[in-house]
Design a protein around this motif. Structure first.
Motif, PDB file in Angstrom:
ATOM      1  N   CYS A  72       6.327  -6.048   9.245  1.00 31.83           N
ATOM      2  CA  CYS A  72       4.925  -5.755   9.626  1.00 31.83           C
ATOM      3  C   CYS A  72       4.412  -6.687  10.714  1.00 31.83           C
ATOM      4  O   CYS A  72       3.323  -6.473  11.249  1.00 31.83           O
ATOM      5  CB  CYS A  72       4.002  -5.805   8.408  1.00 31.83           C
ATOM      6  SG  CYS A  72       3.746  -7.446   7.697  1.00 31.83           S
TER       7      CYS A  72
ATOM      8  N   ALA B  77      -1.457  -3.947   5.493  1.00 30.59           N
ATOM      9  CA  ALA B  77      -0.485  -4.176   6.554  1.00 30.59           C
ATOM     10  C   ALA B  77       0.168  -2.854   6.912  1.00 30.59           C
ATOM     11  O   ALA B  77       0.292  -1.947   6.082  1.00 30.59           O
ATOM     12  CB  ALA B  77       0.577  -5.184   6.116  1.00 30.59           C
ATOM     13  N   GLU B  78       0.600  -2.752   8.162  1.00 31.59           N
ATOM     14  CA  GLU B  78       1.313  -1.586   8.664  1.00 31.59           C
ATOM     15  C   GLU B  78       2.778  -1.981   8.858  1.00 31.59           C
ATOM     16  O   GLU B  78       3.076  -2.928   9.586  1.00 31.59           O
ATOM     17  CB  GLU B  78       0.693  -1.138   9.990  1.00 31.59           C
ATOM     18  CG  GLU B  78       1.190   0.190  10.499  1.00 31.59           C
ATOM     19  CD  GLU B  78       0.449   0.624  11.770  1.00 31.59           C
ATOM     20  OE1 GLU B  78       0.742   1.713  12.274  1.00 31.59           O
ATOM     21  OE2 GLU B  78      -0.412  -0.154  12.247  1.00 31.59           O
ATOM     22  N   PHE B  79       3.660  -1.262   8.198  1.00 27.53           N
ATOM     23  CA  PHE B  79       5.081  -1.585   8.231  1.00 27.53           C
ATOM     24  C   PHE B  79       5.810  -0.583   9.129  1.00 27.53           C
ATOM     25  O   PHE B  79       5.671   0.635   8.956  1.00 27.53           O
ATOM     26  CB  PHE B  79       5.670  -1.566   6.822  1.00 27.53           C
ATOM     27  CG  PHE B  79       5.062  -2.610   5.914  1.00 27.53           C
ATOM     28  CD1 PHE B  79       5.576  -3.897   5.867  1.00 27.53           C
ATOM     29  CD2 PHE B  79       3.952  -2.312   5.131  1.00 27.53           C
ATOM     30  CE1 PHE B  79       5.010  -4.861   5.045  1.00 27.53           C
ATOM     31  CE2 PHE B  79       3.382  -3.260   4.296  1.00 27.53           C
ATOM     32  CZ  PHE B  79       3.912  -4.555   4.265  1.00 27.53           C
ATOM     33  N   ASP B  80       6.567  -1.103  10.060  1.00 26.83           N
ATOM     34  CA  ASP B  80       7.247  -0.303  11.072  1.00 26.83           C
ATOM     35  C   ASP B  80       8.271   0.639  10.439  1.00 26.83           C
ATOM     36  O   ASP B  80       9.197   0.199   9.756  1.00 26.83           O
ATOM     37  CB  ASP B  80       7.935  -1.241  12.063  1.00 26.83           C
ATOM     38  CG  ASP B  80       8.455  -0.521  13.279  1.00 26.83           C
ATOM     39  OD1 ASP B  80       9.344   0.331  13.124  1.00 26.83           O
ATOM     40  OD2 ASP B  80       7.982  -0.825  14.399  1.00 26.83           O
TER      41      ASP B  80
ATOM     42  N   HIS C 254       3.953   5.316  10.515  1.00 24.48           N
ATOM     43  CA  HIS C 254       4.350   4.079   9.844  1.00 24.48           C
ATOM     44  C   HIS C 254       3.832   4.070   8.404  1.00 24.48           C
ATOM     45  O   HIS C 254       3.099   4.966   7.983  1.00 24.48           O
ATOM     46  CB  HIS C 254       3.825   2.863  10.611  1.00 24.48           C
ATOM     47  CG  HIS C 254       4.352   2.762  12.005  1.00 24.48           C
ATOM     48  ND1 HIS C 254       5.693   2.753  12.300  1.00 24.48           N
ATOM     49  CD2 HIS C 254       3.709   2.665  13.206  1.00 24.48           C
ATOM     50  CE1 HIS C 254       5.874   2.652  13.600  1.00 24.48           C
ATOM     51  NE2 HIS C 254       4.679   2.614  14.178  1.00 24.48           N
TER      52      HIS C 254
ATOM     53  N   GLU D   1       1.580   2.368   5.554  1.00 26.02           N
ATOM     54  CA  GLU D   1       0.394   1.515   5.392  1.00 26.02           C
ATOM     55  C   GLU D   1       0.350   1.029   3.947  1.00 26.02           C
ATOM     56  O   GLU D   1       0.350   1.832   3.003  1.00 26.02           O
ATOM     57  CB  GLU D   1      -0.872   2.306   5.702  1.00 26.02           C
ATOM     58  CG  GLU D   1      -2.107   1.445   5.868  1.00 26.02           C
ATOM     59  CD  GLU D   1      -2.358   1.050   7.309  1.00 26.02           C
ATOM     60  OE1 GLU D   1      -2.999   0.013   7.527  1.00 26.02           O
ATOM     61  OE2 GLU D   1      -1.919   1.773   8.221  1.00 26.02           O
TER      62      GLU D   1
END
Length: 423
Positions: free
Chosen positions: A96, A225-228, A307, A309
């Motif tokens: 992230c 958080a945003e995880f790729d 992505h 979230e």
């Protein structure tokens, strides 16, 4: 101080070399983490912390890397005996990191002093009488800790409930207290003790319990958080993490294990910083059941960019003053490594670690399965417990994993074979 939480090749270094690398990245003095190499406390120091001391027990302290919270990098000390926890948190933080890291917000550091009043003849009338005396009650509460008041904290409000129980209706008073950078137990307990006689007089009953509540739902921390998706393993992995998250939200059997993964991260940082793991765990699990059914503390969803979230809300009653956070030398070093300045900042980092730890576990379950990564690291522990020297551990662990037999007896057989070949 500008911490760099990305440390390349940390895993390949020796323990002493890692410590030096962490000190350099955290811009600390060379001897800043000295207690991490000594076990932390002496018998005499332990004897002043608890009663009937007969010794000490040591846990490994690792450092989670790659974590960014609200735009700032942190190197996070984690005390845990479980393999894969530190590595998983570091890897998930990396996933992230490129999309902004973890974003955290907090409510005020408010704790609850709870006073139980029993044998009250008219509970509803008593409730109103106590509320009428609100200003008197708050003034008396704040006289108990004028230092806290001078720092901007202190008693803020009075709440009263009538609670039906098997032994009759009871009157329960809550004093809401801003505890600033403390965990708050001592402050609110002192206020509860001081207020109990007067509250009983007003209510026409008898005071019984007077203590803080560990259901710290006025002291909440929210992280997202945003995880790729590409770093997670692609669209299919994202989809399966969402499906796993949905089950945890709906099923208490899955939620218990899902939340345990969160607490792997949270409790490890709480313990490393000398805070109360039992209070934090009680509060988090109570929060998980706040709607009447035990459920997941976190959620994972697809976002518009494809992505993943992740979001989470947890209560965290931790502090930077008092208790083991000041009495334990290693806890003080852990706080120095983190570089946090307030209890709120510490809590935001702890919550962030809980979220990335949870993502790491969900990803492992949705992708290769939890055992693959976990057991690879566990193999090193088994090798060491079977008697492998530091130079032999890696060789034995590789053989255990290749054979799919991560067992003590097989590790001993491998050791005999390796040593025989070298003779």
């Amino acid at each position: 101080m500008v911490v760099k939480s990305r440390i390349s090749g940390l895993r390949e270094l020796s323990v002493q070399e890692r410590r030096a690398a962490v000190v350099k990245s955290a811009e600390l003095s060379e001897d800043a983490l000295g207690t991490f190499g000594t076990g932390g406390i002496s018998d005499d120091q332990a004897d002043h912390m608890i009663e009937n001391v007969i010794g000490r027990i040591a846990l490994p302290v690792g450092v989670a890397t790659n974590l960014t919270v609200n735009g700032r990098d942190y190197l996070v000390p984690m005390a845990t005996e479980e393999p894969s926890v530190v590595a998983a948190a570091s890897n998930a933080a990396r996933i992230c990191r490129g999309l902004g890291g973890v974003h955290a917000t907090a409510t005020a550091p408010v704790m609850i002093a709870q006073i139980q009043l029993v044998e009250v003849d008219n509970p509803e009338a008593a409730r109103l009488k106590i509320l009428e005396a609100r200003e008197e009650i708050l003034e008396k509460a704040n006289l108990q800790d004028q230092v806290l008041v001078s720092l901007g904290g202190g008693a803020l409000d009075v709440q009263v409930r009538t609670v039906p129980t098997r032994s009759g209706e009871q009157v329960i008073v809550h004093i809401l207290v801003d505890v600033r950078d403390a965990m708050g137990a001592n402050a609110v307990n002192t206020m509860a003790e001081a207020l109990a006689p007067r509250l009983a007089e007003i209510a026409g009953g008898r005071p019984l319990l007077r203590i803080l509540s560990n259901k710290a739902d006025r002291r909440l921390f929210r992280v997202r958080a945003e995880f790729d998706a590409a770093l997670l393993g692609g669209e299919e992995v994202v989809r399966d993490i969402v499906l796993a998250s949905d089950l945890a939200a709906a099923d208490s059997y899955r939620a218990a294990t899902h939340n345990k993964g969160i607490m792997n991260g949270i409790s490890a940082v709480v313990l490393a910083t000398g805070n109360d793991t039992r209070a934090v765990e009680a509060g988090c699990h109570a929060h998980a059941a706040r709607h009447g059914v035990y459920s997941a503390l976190s959620r994972f969803e697809h976002n518009a960019a494809g992505h993943l979230e992740g979001t989470m809300e947890v209560p965290l009653a931790v502090g930077l003053v008092g208790g083991a956070t000041r009495a334990h030398p290693t806890a003080r070093d852990a706080i120095s490594l983190l570089g946090v300045e307030t209890a709120t900042e510490l809590s935001q980092v702890i919550a962030a670690v809980g979220l990335v730890q949870n993502l790491a576990a969900c990803r492992a379950l949705a992708a290769e399965g939890i055992q693959r990564g976990h057991m690879t690291l566990h193999a090193r522990t088994v090798a060491a417990s079977a008697g492998a020297t530091p130079a032999e551990v890696a060789q034995v662990a590789v053989r255990l994993v290749q054979a799919g037999r991560i067992k003590d007896d097989y590790a001993r057989d491998v050791l005999v074979e390796l040593r025989g070949a070298q003779a």
